[in-house]
Design an enzyme around this catalytic site. Sequence first.
Site, PDB file in Angstrom:
ATOM      1  N   HIS A  90       0.857  -1.200   0.000  1.00  0.00           N
ATOM      2  CA  HIS A  90       0.000   0.000   0.000  1.00  0.00           C
ATOM      3  C   HIS A  90       0.884   1.238   0.000  1.00  0.00           C
ATOM      4  O   HIS A  90       1.981   1.240   0.569  1.00  0.00           O
ATOM      5  CB  HIS A  90      -0.976   0.015   1.193  1.00  0.00           C
ATOM      6  CG  HIS A  90      -0.326   0.083   2.551  1.00  0.00           C
ATOM      7  ND1 HIS A  90       0.045   1.266   3.147  1.00  0.00           N
ATOM      8  CD2 HIS A  90       0.006  -0.890   3.428  1.00  0.00           C
ATOM      9  CE1 HIS A  90       0.571   1.031   4.334  1.00  0.00           C
ATOM     10  NE2 HIS A  90       0.572  -0.276   4.537  1.00  0.00           N
ATOM     11  N   ASP A  92      -0.475   4.411   0.771  1.00  0.00           N
ATOM     12  CA  ASP A  92      -0.905   5.404   1.750  1.00  0.00           C
ATOM     13  C   ASP A  92      -0.115   5.201   3.032  1.00  0.00           C
ATOM     14  O   ASP A  92       0.379   4.108   3.314  1.00  0.00           O
ATOM     15  CB  ASP A  92      -2.404   5.307   2.011  1.00  0.00           C
ATOM     16  CG  ASP A  92      -2.802   4.048   2.756  1.00  0.00           C
ATOM     17  OD1 ASP A  92      -2.470   2.947   2.273  1.00  0.00           O
ATOM     18  OD2 ASP A  92      -3.444   4.151   3.832  1.00  0.00           O
ATOM     19  N   ASP A 123       6.652   1.163   5.812  1.00  0.00           N
ATOM     20  CA  ASP A 123       5.216   0.854   5.846  1.00  0.00           C
ATOM     21  C   ASP A 123       4.447   1.815   4.956  1.00  0.00           C
ATOM     22  O   ASP A 123       3.949   2.821   5.436  1.00  0.00           O
ATOM     23  CB  ASP A 123       4.732   0.933   7.295  1.00  0.00           C
ATOM     24  CG  ASP A 123       3.277   0.568   7.466  1.00  0.00           C
ATOM     25  OD1 ASP A 123       2.756  -0.194   6.636  1.00  0.00           O
ATOM     26  OD2 ASP A 123       2.653   1.050   8.430  1.00  0.00           O
ATOM     27  N   GLU A 156      -5.130   1.666   3.069  1.00  0.00           N
ATOM     28  CA  GLU A 156      -4.982   0.592   4.056  1.00  0.00           C
ATOM     29  C   GLU A 156      -4.929   1.136   5.479  1.00  0.00           C
ATOM     30  O   GLU A 156      -5.526   0.578   6.401  1.00  0.00           O
ATOM     31  CB  GLU A 156      -3.723  -0.222   3.752  1.00  0.00           C
ATOM     32  CG  GLU A 156      -3.598  -1.517   4.546  1.00  0.00           C
ATOM     33  CD  GLU A 156      -2.946  -1.350   5.908  1.00  0.00           C
ATOM     34  OE1 GLU A 156      -3.058  -2.264   6.744  1.00  0.00           O
ATOM     35  OE2 GLU A 156      -2.313  -0.285   6.137  1.00  0.00           O
ATOM     36  N   GLU A 157      -4.196   2.231   5.672  1.00  0.00           N
ATOM     37  CA  GLU A 157      -4.026   2.772   7.021  1.00  0.00           C
ATOM     38  C   GLU A 157      -5.322   3.327   7.598  1.00  0.00           C
ATOM     39  O   GLU A 157      -5.483   3.383   8.819  1.00  0.00           O
ATOM     40  CB  GLU A 157      -2.961   3.874   7.020  1.00  0.00           C
ATOM     41  CG  GLU A 157      -1.577   3.430   6.582  1.00  0.00           C
ATOM     42  CD  GLU A 157      -0.876   2.530   7.589  1.00  0.00           C
ATOM     43  OE1 GLU A 157      -1.515   2.129   8.586  1.00  0.00           O
ATOM     44  OE2 GLU A 157       0.301   2.218   7.374  1.00  0.00           O
ATOM     45  N   HIS A 423       4.471   3.859  12.079  1.00  0.00           N
ATOM     46  CA  HIS A 423       3.394   4.622  12.712  1.00  0.00           C
ATOM     47  C   HIS A 423       3.925   5.606  13.760  1.00  0.00           C
ATOM     48  O   HIS A 423       3.133   6.313  14.385  1.00  0.00           O
ATOM     49  CB  HIS A 423       2.343   3.713  13.379  1.00  0.00           C
ATOM     50  CG  HIS A 423       1.556   2.887  12.419  1.00  0.00           C
ATOM     51  ND1 HIS A 423       0.322   2.364  12.726  1.00  0.00           N
ATOM     52  CD2 HIS A 423       1.809   2.488  11.146  1.00  0.00           C
ATOM     53  CE1 HIS A 423      -0.142   1.672  11.704  1.00  0.00           C
ATOM     54  NE2 HIS A 423       0.757   1.735  10.730  1.00  0.00           N
TER      55      HIS A 423
END
Length: 451
Positions: A90, A92, A123, A156-157, A423
Amino acid sequence: MPSHPVAETVASLMPRAKEELAELVAFQSVADFDQFPRSESEGAARWIADALSAEGFTDVRLLDTPDGTQSVYGHLPGPEGAKTVLLYAHYDVQPPLDESAWTTAPFELTERDGRWYGRGAADCKGGLIMHLLALRALKAADGVPVAVKVIAEGSEEQGTGGLERYAEEHPELLAADAVVIGDTGNFRVGLPTVTATLRGMTMLRVEVDTLEGNLHSGQFGGAAPDALAALIRALDSLRAEDGSTTVDGLPGDGVWDGLQYDEEQFRADAKVLDGVRLTGSGTVADRIWARPAVTVIGIDCPPVVGATPSVQAGARALVSLRVPPGVDAGEATKLLQVHLEAHTPWGARLRVQQVGQGQPFRADTDSPAYRAMAEAMAVAYPGERMQYAGQGGSIPLCNTLATLYPKAEILLIGLSEPEAQIHAVDESVSPEELERLSITEALFLRGYAAG
């Protein structure tokens, strides 16, 4: 690095990989369009589409998914009769949080102490680069021995389910014999790991109201019901004395029987302050891979600076609940809502809105694809054996793919090892891991094709 023609090719491609990752990281592709420009995500999607076209993908599309975001699809035909492998990542990313807390700018890839720093570096924009490196290495050798589909998700996030719903409406699009999800990570740098389970998640916006408007605490405090205090009491009910998650009716005693996570290593990875105890009971692996976990990820209340002596009329929070395999995320959502309703004090008015959900996932680790992955990892990581671990996070698409294509073999690898701090502030990727996992994926595709 291992002495192998594929490894030598990947090594030669690493400078280009760094340049491309820098270009991708520069897009502020957070799929929260109230805070970040939609054009940033659209720019990242176009970049990926152009990259796939440049690699010879014959069917490249920008998919407008039902949640208002875009996913990127590409198809690279393989030899006649070849198996089809779907590669997922992903583009995003999470918001950068406090940009001033980053050592270097979050959307500018920066090398420091042998790692590459930037939001999305691990990520999961790095996962897209991993897929490209693997395919380029095979093309430079004797060609790509399988048909390849690539899907790069744009939300996705956010957990808003756009790609899942699109796939359900177009079930033929992502059909494949095997799926490689490039969005997890090794247990630690240098230890090759596949993720065998994912916790699912549900996210609720919780609002509490008690008064028509704020009141002076000196005149009304003591009898007037404080909405913020009511919300705090309700949220506190979600934790036992030892910090374990307690949602009425939701089991919390699961046991993890795979790779274990040393407690001191976890404290170091999580950067737990000295003297602060870990929450919950059981092994660390039990707590983060086999049991539910609730987190209050946001709360609206007056800031300390500028606060007035008032009884609050309303307050709200965003609550995330992670659930292990064996628990239905929809049922967990209902239990969480009922629990909050039962534990909101003083007859305060409670409103709950679901804003995201994803089902947990458990892989079939006895499949031929897993044997091919083990063989590939043994070459890319000399002297190491492939390990099985869980993942506390969720990748909602996994269960959708498993439902749509029950015979497909799904494997989860990636760049989000503990040092990556995904994150969080100062997210980074290990270029050595990017190189080794790109070698792994290339050798896996070759071995899977021959198996």
